[in-house]
Design a protein around this motif. Structure first.
Motif, short mmCIF file in Angstrom:
data_model
loop_
_atom_site.label_atom_id
_atom_site.label_comp_id
_atom_site.label_asym_id
_atom_site.label_seq_id
_atom_site.Cartn_x
_atom_site.Cartn_y
_atom_site.Cartn_z
N ALA A 150 0.84 -1.20 0.00
CA ALA A 150 0.00 0.00 0.00
C ALA A 150 0.88 1.26 0.00
N VAL A 151 1.93 1.24 0.80
CA VAL A 151 2.85 2.38 0.83
C VAL A 151 3.50 2.57 -0.54
N GLU A 152 3.89 1.47 -1.18
CA GLU A 152 4.53 1.57 -2.50
C GLU A 152 3.55 2.11 -3.55
N VAL A 153 2.27 1.77 -3.44
CA VAL A 153 1.28 2.31 -4.37
C VAL A 153 1.16 3.82 -4.18
N VAL A 154 1.13 4.27 -2.93
CA VAL A 154 1.04 5.71 -2.65
C VAL A 154 2.24 6.45 -3.22
N ILE A 155 3.43 5.89 -3.02
CA ILE A 155 4.65 6.52 -3.54
C ILE A 155 4.60 6.62 -5.06
N GLU A 156 4.22 5.53 -5.72
CA GLU A 156 4.18 5.53 -7.18
C GLU A 156 3.06 6.40 -7.73
N ALA A 157 1.99 6.58 -6.97
CA ALA A 157 0.89 7.44 -7.41
C ALA A 157 1.34 8.90 -7.52
N LYS A 158 2.34 9.26 -6.74
CA LYS A 158 2.82 10.65 -6.75
C LYS A 158 3.86 10.90 -7.84
N ASP A 159 4.34 9.82 -8.48
CA ASP A 159 5.31 9.96 -9.56
C ASP A 159 4.60 9.82 -10.91
#
Length: 198
Positions: A150-159
């Protein structure tokens, strides 16, 4: 659109019956104009029985009626798609559908994936299976993996890397499906919660 009941000499049009929730096809019947009007009036599907040569309300003897949800007409105006809420099994043989299939909700490939996950859960001794290894490690490890993804999805959503975002989203969904089964649930349980909120 107006239904063309006169296209065939018998005045009948095919009526495909589909479950409004599961989208499964339950049966095929025939309607004449009178059966169609009766269906609209009563909100319960009525056919024209070719064998009995009369109107026939589905479930008139068994009680397994088809509650009308919607009617759509095809592009040639000579076939109906009727969505229903079935009360009980649809087929006279006692099965959910006239094809002997269970009328259960499926989610395409996700349902296949759920089956694979269930198999790995039941065969945790499989040393080569990543999913089986997660089940062996217990609920805390499975939940931890969901959190990490879930954290990795949030990070990638911002890129701006759409491929990474989609891959991390797939990882999150995959691990979430594992977590659901680790807790004894399936996607259908989540669907029921969402339906109750709508």
């Amino acid at each position: 659109m107006k239904i063309d009941f006169n296209k065939n000499n018998d005045g009948l049009v095919p009526a495909i019956i589909q479950d409004a929730s599961t989208k499964n096809v339950l049966m095929l019947g025939y309607m004449n104009e009178e059966a169609y009007q009766k269906t609209l009036e009563t909100k319960e599907v009525t056919f024209y029985s070719r064998s009995k040569q009369r109107l026939w309300k589905k479930g008139e003897e068994s009680g397994n009626i088809l509650k009308l949800k919607d009617i759509n007409i095809d592009c040639d105006k000579d076939t109906l798609l009727i969505t229903v809420d079935p009360v009980g099994p649809t087929c006279h043989t006692g099965t959910d559908t006239c094809w002997g299939k269970n009328n259960v909700q499926t989610y395409g490939f996700l349902s296949e994936l759920e089956s694979v996950i269930r198999s790995r859960k039941e065969n945790q001794e499989d040393e080569e299976s990543y999913v089986a290894s997660l089940f062996r490690k217990g609920i805390n490890k499975v939940a931890q993996k969901v959190g990490e993804e879930a954290v990795e999805v949030v990070i990638e959503a911002k890129d701006d890397n759409e491929e990474l975002f989609l891959n991390e989203s797939a990882d999150l969904l995959f691990h979430y499906l594992i977590l659901l089964q680790a807790k004894g649930y399936m996607l259908s349980d989540i669907e029921n919660v969402l339906k109750s909120r709508s």
